[in-house]
Design a protein around this motif. Structure first.
Motif, PDB file in Angstrom:
ATOM      1  N   GLU A 139      76.925  75.954 -29.888  1.00  0.00           N
ATOM      2  CA  GLU A 139      77.878  74.966 -29.400  1.00  0.00           C
ATOM      3  C   GLU A 139      77.197  73.617 -29.177  1.00  0.00           C
ATOM      4  O   GLU A 139      77.795  72.572 -29.436  1.00  0.00           O
ATOM      5  CB  GLU A 139      78.474  75.445 -28.089  1.00  0.00           C
ATOM      6  CG  GLU A 139      79.898  75.866 -27.995  1.00  0.00           C
ATOM      7  CD  GLU A 139      80.638  76.295 -29.227  1.00  0.00           C
ATOM      8  OE1 GLU A 139      81.818  75.933 -29.283  1.00  0.00           O
ATOM      9  OE2 GLU A 139      80.121  76.960 -30.106  1.00  0.00           O
ATOM     10  N   ALA A 140      75.965  73.624 -28.724  1.00  0.00           N
ATOM     11  CA  ALA A 140      75.231  72.367 -28.570  1.00  0.00           C
ATOM     12  C   ALA A 140      75.017  71.713 -29.932  1.00  0.00           C
ATOM     13  O   ALA A 140      75.127  70.484 -30.079  1.00  0.00           O
ATOM     14  CB  ALA A 140      73.890  72.622 -27.890  1.00  0.00           C
ATOM     15  N   ARG A 141      74.719  72.519 -30.934  1.00  0.00           N
ATOM     16  CA  ARG A 141      74.541  71.986 -32.297  1.00  0.00           C
ATOM     17  C   ARG A 141      75.857  71.419 -32.821  1.00  0.00           C
ATOM     18  O   ARG A 141      75.871  70.361 -33.461  1.00  0.00           O
ATOM     19  CB  ARG A 141      74.011  73.084 -33.209  1.00  0.00           C
ATOM     20  CG  ARG A 141      73.843  72.677 -34.665  1.00  0.00           C
ATOM     21  CD  ARG A 141      72.996  73.679 -35.447  1.00  0.00           C
ATOM     22  NE  ARG A 141      73.315  75.054 -35.103  1.00  0.00           N
ATOM     23  CZ  ARG A 141      74.370  75.716 -35.581  1.00  0.00           C
ATOM     24  NH1 ARG A 141      75.211  75.118 -36.403  1.00  0.00           N
ATOM     25  NH2 ARG A 141      74.577  76.977 -35.235  1.00  0.00           N
ATOM     26  N   HIS A 142      76.966  72.095 -32.532  1.00  0.00           N
ATOM     27  CA  HIS A 142      78.263  71.570 -32.960  1.00  0.00           C
ATOM     28  C   HIS A 142      78.567  70.233 -32.294  1.00  0.00           C
ATOM     29  O   HIS A 142      79.140  69.343 -32.913  1.00  0.00           O
ATOM     30  CB  HIS A 142      79.369  72.570 -32.627  1.00  0.00           C
ATOM     31  CG  HIS A 142      79.252  73.870 -33.355  1.00  0.00           C
ATOM     32  ND1 HIS A 142      80.024  74.971 -33.049  1.00  0.00           N
ATOM     33  CD2 HIS A 142      78.448  74.259 -34.378  1.00  0.00           C
ATOM     34  CE1 HIS A 142      79.708  75.975 -33.851  1.00  0.00           C
ATOM     35  NE2 HIS A 142      78.748  75.569 -34.657  1.00  0.00           N
ATOM     36  N   THR A 143      78.192  70.094 -31.022  1.00  0.00           N
ATOM     37  CA  THR A 143      78.365  68.811 -30.338  1.00  0.00           C
ATOM     38  C   THR A 143      77.627  67.713 -31.082  1.00  0.00           C
ATOM     39  O   THR A 143      78.177  66.635 -31.353  1.00  0.00           O
ATOM     40  CB  THR A 143      77.839  68.896 -28.894  1.00  0.00           C
ATOM     41  OG1 THR A 143      78.528  69.921 -28.190  1.00  0.00           O
ATOM     42  CG2 THR A 143      78.020  67.572 -28.164  1.00  0.00           C
ATOM     43  N   SER A 144      76.375  67.977 -31.430  1.00  0.00           N
ATOM     44  CA  SER A 144      75.572  66.987 -32.153  1.00  0.00           C
ATOM     45  C   SER A 144      76.162  66.685 -33.521  1.00  0.00           C
ATOM     46  O   SER A 144      76.139  65.533 -33.981  1.00  0.00           O
ATOM     47  CB  SER A 144      74.132  67.485 -32.297  1.00  0.00           C
ATOM     48  OG  SER A 144      73.512  67.602 -31.033  1.00  0.00           O
ATOM     49  N   GLN A 145      76.700  67.711 -34.188  1.00  0.00           N
ATOM     50  CA  GLN A 145      77.306  67.483 -35.497  1.00  0.00           C
ATOM     51  C   GLN A 145      78.512  66.559 -35.391  1.00  0.00           C
ATOM     52  O   GLN A 145      78.647  65.595 -36.161  1.00  0.00           O
ATOM     53  CB  GLN A 145      77.728  68.822 -36.109  1.00  0.00           C
ATOM     54  CG  GLN A 145      76.573  69.651 -36.640  1.00  0.00           C
ATOM     55  CD  GLN A 145      77.053  71.004 -37.164  1.00  0.00           C
ATOM     56  OE1 GLN A 145      77.806  71.718 -36.508  1.00  0.00           O
ATOM     57  NE2 GLN A 145      76.610  71.353 -38.361  1.00  0.00           N
ATOM     58  N   TYR A 146      79.405  66.845 -34.447  1.00  0.00           N
ATOM     59  CA  TYR A 146      80.580  65.988 -34.302  1.00  0.00           C
ATOM     60  C   TYR A 146      80.189  64.556 -33.933  1.00  0.00           C
ATOM     61  O   TYR A 146      80.795  63.586 -34.426  1.00  0.00           O
ATOM     62  CB  TYR A 146      81.534  66.567 -33.256  1.00  0.00           C
ATOM     63  CG  TYR A 146      82.574  67.503 -33.826  1.00  0.00           C
ATOM     64  CD1 TYR A 146      83.646  67.017 -34.572  1.00  0.00           C
ATOM     65  CD2 TYR A 146      82.504  68.875 -33.609  1.00  0.00           C
ATOM     66  CE1 TYR A 146      84.612  67.870 -35.096  1.00  0.00           C
ATOM     67  CE2 TYR A 146      83.470  69.743 -34.131  1.00  0.00           C
ATOM     68  CZ  TYR A 146      84.514  69.229 -34.875  1.00  0.00           C
ATOM     69  OH  TYR A 146      85.467  70.084 -35.397  1.00  0.00           O
ATOM     70  N   LEU A 147      79.195  64.407 -33.085  1.00  0.00           N
ATOM     71  CA  LEU A 147      78.739  63.058 -32.741  1.00  0.00           C
ATOM     72  C   LEU A 147      78.168  62.352 -33.960  1.00  0.00           C
ATOM     73  O   LEU A 147      78.400  61.152 -34.167  1.00  0.00           O
ATOM     74  CB  LEU A 147      77.696  63.124 -31.631  1.00  0.00           C
ATOM     75  CG  LEU A 147      78.209  63.412 -30.218  1.00  0.00           C
ATOM     76  CD1 LEU A 147      77.032  63.570 -29.260  1.00  0.00           C
ATOM     77  CD2 LEU A 147      79.144  62.309 -29.735  1.00  0.00           C
ATOM     78  N   GLY A 148      77.406  63.074 -34.775  1.00  0.00           N
ATOM     79  CA  GLY A 148      76.857  62.485 -35.991  1.00  0.00           C
ATOM     80  C   GLY A 148      77.952  62.060 -36.955  1.00  0.00           C
ATOM     81  O   GLY A 148      77.884  60.970 -37.552  1.00  0.00           O
ATOM     82  N   TRP A 149      78.980  62.897 -37.102  1.00  0.00           N
ATOM     83  CA  TRP A 149      80.099  62.526 -37.973  1.00  0.00           C
ATOM     84  C   TRP A 149      80.832  61.314 -37.423  1.00  0.00           C
ATOM     85  O   TRP A 149      81.265  60.440 -38.191  1.00  0.00           O
ATOM     86  CB  TRP A 149      81.063  63.703 -38.116  1.00  0.00           C
ATOM     87  CG  TRP A 149      80.446  64.913 -38.750  1.00  0.00           C
ATOM     88  CD1 TRP A 149      79.406  64.940 -39.636  1.00  0.00           C
ATOM     89  CD2 TRP A 149      80.805  66.281 -38.523  1.00  0.00           C
ATOM     90  NE1 TRP A 149      79.098  66.227 -39.984  1.00  0.00           N
ATOM     91  CE2 TRP A 149      79.936  67.084 -39.323  1.00  0.00           C
ATOM     92  CE3 TRP A 149      81.765  66.923 -37.740  1.00  0.00           C
ATOM     93  CZ2 TRP A 149      80.022  68.472 -39.351  1.00  0.00           C
ATOM     94  CZ3 TRP A 149      81.847  68.305 -37.760  1.00  0.00           C
ATOM     95  CH2 TRP A 149      80.988  69.072 -38.561  1.00  0.00           C
ATOM     96  N   ALA A 150      80.983  61.244 -36.107  1.00  0.00           N
ATOM     97  CA  ALA A 150      81.659  60.099 -35.501  1.00  0.00           C
ATOM     98  C   ALA A 150      80.854  58.817 -35.719  1.00  0.00           C
ATOM     99  O   ALA A 150      81.429  57.764 -36.038  1.00  0.00           O
ATOM    100  CB  ALA A 150      81.871  60.343 -34.005  1.00  0.00           C
ATOM    101  N   ARG A 151      79.554  58.899 -35.550  1.00  0.00           N
ATOM    102  CA  ARG A 151      78.717  57.714 -35.793  1.00  0.00           C
ATOM    103  C   ARG A 151      78.848  57.252 -37.234  1.00  0.00           C
ATOM    104  O   ARG A 151      78.937  56.041 -37.519  1.00  0.00           O
ATOM    105  CB  ARG A 151      77.256  58.028 -35.473  1.00  0.00           C
ATOM    106  CG  ARG A 151      76.949  58.206 -34.005  1.00  0.00           C
ATOM    107  CD  ARG A 151      75.442  58.265 -33.774  1.00  0.00           C
ATOM    108  NE  ARG A 151      75.130  58.652 -32.414  1.00  0.00           N
ATOM    109  CZ  ARG A 151      74.805  59.886 -32.036  1.00  0.00           C
ATOM    110  NH1 ARG A 151      74.755  60.867 -32.936  1.00  0.00           N
ATOM    111  NH2 ARG A 151      74.545  60.154 -30.780  1.00  0.00           N
ATOM    112  N   ARG A 152      78.831  58.180 -38.171  1.00  0.00           N
ATOM    113  CA  ARG A 152      78.952  57.835 -39.584  1.00  0.00           C
ATOM    114  C   ARG A 152      80.314  57.227 -39.869  1.00  0.00           C
ATOM    115  O   ARG A 152      80.432  56.227 -40.595  1.00  0.00           O
ATOM    116  CB  ARG A 152      78.741  59.087 -40.442  1.00  0.00           C
ATOM    117  CG  ARG A 152      78.633  58.805 -41.942  1.00  0.00           C
ATOM    118  CD  ARG A 152      78.130  60.031 -42.669  1.00  0.00           C
ATOM    119  NE  ARG A 152      79.118  61.115 -42.625  1.00  0.00           N
ATOM    120  CZ  ARG A 152      78.813  62.402 -42.748  1.00  0.00           C
ATOM    121  NH1 ARG A 152      77.545  62.780 -42.892  1.00  0.00           N
ATOM    122  NH2 ARG A 152      79.765  63.318 -42.725  1.00  0.00           N
ATOM    123  N   CYS A 153      81.366  57.803 -39.288  1.00  0.00           N
ATOM    124  CA  CYS A 153      82.705  57.253 -39.451  1.00  0.00           C
ATOM    125  C   CYS A 153      82.780  55.832 -38.904  1.00  0.00           C
ATOM    126  O   CYS A 153      83.349  54.936 -39.535  1.00  0.00           O
ATOM    127  CB  CYS A 153      83.719  58.147 -38.739  1.00  0.00           C
ATOM    128  SG  CYS A 153      85.402  57.488 -38.658  1.00  0.00           S
TER     129      CYS A 153
END
Length: 209
Positions: free
Chosen positions: A156-170
Motif C-alpha cells: 500500500e505504501a508503494r501504491h501511494t508512491s505510484q499514484y503520487l508519481g503519476w500525479a506529478r507526471r500528469c
C-alpha cells in the motif's frame, strides 16, 4: 499473539493531513468481521478504479500499463482477504457503502486535465490511509489478521508512491504547477472523512459516533 509494530513509511506521512483517531482502532478490535468484509470490498473497488482510469485515459499508454499491473495486484489482495475470511468462517454479506469514497469523489474537479490530476491525487490519499491503518491494525490485532495487514502494508505504501508519481507526471504534462496545493486541499477533505465521527464502521470510516 499480536504482531510487532509496523513502522510507517515516509511517503504516507507526507500525504495524510491527520492520523486515524484511536477510537477507530479500538472499534476495529471488536469488529473484525465487519472490517474484513469491507476491506475485501475495498480491494475490489481499488482494482475497479484502476481499470476505470485505464478506460478514461486510454491515450496515456504508460499510465495504462502501470494501472494494469496495479489492478492485478489489488485483485490478488482481495483473494488474500477472502481466503482469510473463509478460514475464519466469515460469510460474505452485503454492506451499505460508507461516506468516505463518495465524499472524496465529490471533491474531485470535473473537467479535463484537472479531473485526471485530482483522481490520481485521490488515489494516493486512499492508498496512504489504507497503509496507515494496515500499520496500526498489524500492531494490535491477533493473528492471523495481524499477519495479513503487516504483509499488505508495504504494498500500500508503494501504491501511494505510484499514484503520487503519476500525479506529478500528469501535472507536468498538463502545466498544473499548483498540484501540491491541490493535494493539500484534497487531503483536508480526506482527513475529515477519516477522522470525524461516523454512523457506519468501515475500513476507511471515521470512528463510531
Amino acid at each position: 499473539m499480536t504482531a510487532a509494530p509496523v513502522p510507517m513509511l515516509a511517503a504516507v506521512d507526507t500525504v495524510l493531513a491527520a492520523p486515524t483517531p484511536l477510537g477507530w482502532f479500538e472499534a476495529a478490535d471488536t469488529r473484525v468481521p465487519e472490517l474484513l468484509l469491507d476491506h475485501a470490498n475495498c480491494e475490489k473497488k481499488a482494482a475497479s478504479t484502476a481499470i476505470a482510469l485505464m478506460f478514461a485515459y486510454a491515450d496515456d499508454a504508460v499510465l495504462s500499463r502501470e494501472l494494469s499491473r496495479l489492478a492485478r495486484e489489488e485483485l490478488r489482495h482481495f483473494e488474500q482477504v477472502e481466503a482469510l475470511m473463509r478460514r475464519m468462517g466469515i460469510r460474505h454479506e452485503r454492506q451499505s457503502p460508507g461516506r468516505y469514497g463518495a465524499g472524496l469523489r465529490a471533491a474531485v474537479r470535473r473537467d479535463g486535465a484537472a479531473r485526471k490530476l485530482d483522481l490520481l491525487l485521490a488515489g494516493a490519499l486512499i492508498e496512504a490511509r489504507s497503509c496507515e491503518r494496515f500499520a496500526g491494525l498489524a500492531a494490535r490485532l491477533p493473528e492471523p489478521v495481524a499477519a495479513l495487514y503487516a504483509g499488505l502494508h508495504a504494498s500500500e505504501a508503494r501504491h501511494t508512491s505510484q499514484y503520487l508519481g503519476w500525479a506529478r507526471r500528469c501535472a507536468a504534462q498538463s502545466a498544473q504547477p499548483e498540484w501540491p496545493s491541490r493535494l493539500a486541499a484534497l487531503a483536508a477533505v480526506e482527513a475529515d472523512l477519516a477522522t470525524a465521527p461516523d454512523a457506519r464502521f468501515r475500513f476507511h470510516s471515521g470512528p463510531p459516533g
